[in-house]
Design an enzyme around this catalytic site. Structure first.
Site, mmCIF file in Angstrom:
data_model
loop_
_atom_site.group_PDB
_atom_site.id
_atom_site.type_symbol
_atom_site.label_atom_id
_atom_site.label_comp_id
_atom_site.label_asym_id
_atom_site.label_seq_id
_atom_site.Cartn_x
_atom_site.Cartn_y
_atom_site.Cartn_z
ATOM 1 N N LYS A 41 0.823 -1.220 0.000
ATOM 2 C CA LYS A 41 0.000 0.000 0.000
ATOM 3 C C LYS A 41 0.855 1.267 0.000
ATOM 4 O O LYS A 41 0.581 2.224 -0.709
ATOM 5 C CB LYS A 41 -0.960 -0.019 1.194
ATOM 6 C CG LYS A 41 -1.992 -1.132 1.066
ATOM 7 C CD LYS A 41 -3.071 -1.066 2.090
ATOM 8 C CE LYS A 41 -3.960 -2.305 2.022
ATOM 9 N NZ LYS A 41 -4.585 -2.529 0.711
ATOM 10 N N ALA A 43 4.097 1.656 -0.895
ATOM 11 C CA ALA A 43 4.888 1.828 -2.115
ATOM 12 C C ALA A 43 3.984 2.292 -3.260
ATOM 13 O O ALA A 43 4.393 3.132 -4.073
ATOM 14 C CB ALA A 43 5.581 0.522 -2.460
ATOM 15 N N GLU A 140 -0.926 -0.532 7.250
ATOM 16 C CA GLU A 140 -0.285 -1.814 6.958
ATOM 17 C C GLU A 140 1.072 -1.944 7.658
ATOM 18 O O GLU A 140 1.959 -2.673 7.219
ATOM 19 C CB GLU A 140 -0.129 -1.973 5.431
ATOM 20 C CG GLU A 140 -0.125 -3.418 4.970
ATOM 21 C CD GLU A 140 -0.250 -3.567 3.458
ATOM 22 O OE1 GLU A 140 -1.031 -4.415 3.025
ATOM 23 O OE2 GLU A 140 0.429 -2.849 2.717
ATOM 24 N N LEU A 223 -15.749 4.942 -2.638
ATOM 25 C CA LEU A 223 -16.907 4.087 -2.934
ATOM 26 C C LEU A 223 -16.738 3.306 -4.237
ATOM 27 O O LEU A 223 -17.727 2.973 -4.897
ATOM 28 C CB LEU A 223 -18.173 4.955 -3.000
ATOM 29 C CG LEU A 223 -18.470 5.792 -1.742
ATOM 30 C CD1 LEU A 223 -19.678 6.690 -1.965
ATOM 31 C CD2 LEU A 223 -18.690 4.895 -0.530
ATOM 32 N N ASP A 254 -5.104 3.111 -3.011
ATOM 33 C CA ASP A 254 -3.832 3.734 -2.596
ATOM 34 C C ASP A 254 -3.540 4.932 -3.500
ATOM 35 O O ASP A 254 -3.142 6.010 -3.030
ATOM 36 C CB ASP A 254 -2.666 2.739 -2.724
ATOM 37 C CG ASP A 254 -2.956 1.392 -2.075
ATOM 38 O OD1 ASP A 254 -3.679 1.382 -1.069
ATOM 39 O OD2 ASP A 254 -2.466 0.363 -2.584
ATOM 40 N N THR A 287 -6.142 3.756 -12.782
ATOM 41 C CA THR A 287 -5.472 2.633 -12.103
ATOM 42 C C THR A 287 -6.281 1.337 -12.220
ATOM 43 O O THR A 287 -5.702 0.278 -12.463
ATOM 44 C CB THR A 287 -5.203 3.004 -10.622
ATOM 45 O OG1 THR A 287 -4.487 4.231 -10.607
ATOM 46 C CG2 THR A 287 -4.389 1.961 -9.905
HETATM 47 O O1 RIB Z 1 -3.711 -1.982 -1.864
HETATM 48 C C1 RIB Z 1 -3.103 -2.935 -2.676
HETATM 49 C C2 RIB Z 1 -1.913 -3.527 -2.001
HETATM 50 O O2 RIB Z 1 -2.317 -4.189 -0.822
HETATM 51 C C3 RIB Z 1 -1.174 -4.566 -2.802
HETATM 52 O O3 RIB Z 1 -0.193 -4.027 -3.661
HETATM 53 C C4 RIB Z 1 -0.633 -5.511 -1.749
HETATM 54 O O4 RIB Z 1 0.744 -5.524 -1.631
HETATM 55 C C5 RIB Z 1 -1.317 -5.088 -0.429
HETATM 56 O O5 RIB Z 1 -0.461 -4.399 0.378
#
Ligand code: RIB
Length: 316
Positions: A41, A43, A140, A223, A254, A287
């Protein structure tokens, strides 16, 4: 102004398998393809900022392994400031196993955090030396690190943008200091409020409930193909998404929140949340229309093409 955004969050290698449908319990299916793709997330967010011409400093941890080395070189190719990425000798680089359904592009993800679980005060102390204009953070990584990063940013008057993924049912949101934006997707909203945001009424109820738990200037609900819903405690608005064929939804959230953050910081006070949401929707649509996490994140020229082809009213 070109804002410097400090992203404190995760880095993973994604093992992505495409499949007609996800298996039931005890069932074995044959996938249609697989590949290793850079993800995580944090990166994904860092690359979004950088590809959209923001100044990105990434604070994370990688393992001392092949995946870690490959990811580090990808970050450098993407002009990310990697000085505050730690190499953890005791844990492997994070790995995500992702099943993507062919028809809907919907994914199911299992993450092994590895080195991400070791991001701590030491990493934060170093990273905040970069004088960021904003902190971008997700969940995360360890909960104590998230809470501490927000506290450091608050103490230095650095605005905080929080993407509330992945859903952590037991995350103590009340312990977080003030945020500029708190942005969960539908699953995360359900986890934090027990309300699934399906229509205006449930979105508003969920936002009100969230504002009782987090001190945020704006709640921005993601959403999916309906767009995003913003609430500031008084006013609410829905910004509709751009309709595209969803090929793979991985990283769309992300990229949305990272793009929103960048545009918000670039705009003057007037209308900035509106413009930031509209920009986030454009980046989210691009995306989801392409495969993979990081490879699907657009560059400025791809965004310009999309805006021109769709005749979207948005000056870049
Ligand atoms: O949000 C997507 C990401 O969630 C993925 O790239 C995976 O690595 C997880 O972290």
């Amino acid at each position: 102004m070109n804002p410097r955004i400090l992203v404190v969050s995760s880095a993973n290698m994604d093992l992505v398998m495409r499949t007609e449908r996800v298996p039931d319990g005890g069932e074995t299916l044959t996938g249609t393809s697989y590949r290793y793709v850079p993800g995580g997330k944090g990166a994904n967010a860092a690359v979004t900022v950088s590809r959209l011409a923001g100044d990105c400093v990434f604070c994370t941890r990688l393992g001392d392994d092949d995946n870690g080395r490959r990811l580090m070189s990808i970050y450098k190719e993407n002009n990310i400031d990697t000085r505050f990425i730690g190499i953890d000798r005791n844990n492997p680089t994070g790995l995500a196993v992702i099943a993507v359904e062919e028809d809907s592009g919907q994914n199911r993800i299992i993450v092994y955090p590895g080195a991400n679980n070791c991001i701590d005060s030491y990493d934060l102390d170093r990273a905040f030396c970069c004088y960021p204009d904003a902190l971008f953070i997700q969940l995360e990584i360890p909960q104590e690190t998230v809470i501490e990063a927000v506290a450091i940013a608050n103490k230095r008057n650095i605005p905080v943008f929080m993407d509330a993924g992945p859903a952590k049912f037991d995350f103590p949101l009340e312990k977080l200091g003030p945020l500029e934006v708190f942005s969960p997707n539908e699953t995360e909203t359900l986890a934090y409020t027990d309300i699934l945001p399906v229509g205006d009424e449930s979105c508003l109820k969920a936002c009100m409930k969230l504002l009782k738990r987090v001190k945020a200037r704006y709640i921005v609900l993601k959403l999916g193909d309906r767009g995003c819903y913003v609430y500031d405690g008084t006013y609410r608005s829905l910004y509709q998404s751009h309709q595209v064929k969803a090929v793979d939804t991985t990283a769309a959230g992300d990229a949305f929140t990272a793009a929103l953050t960048l545009e918000y910081l670039r705009c003057s006070e007037k209308n900035r949340i509106k413009r930031a949401c509209e920009f986030g929707n454009i980046i989210g649509a691009l995306t989801v229309s392409r495969e993979g996490a990081m490879p699907s994140i657009p560059t400025v020229s791809e965004v310009k093409d999309f805006i021109a082809k769709r005749e979207i009213r948005f000056d870049l």
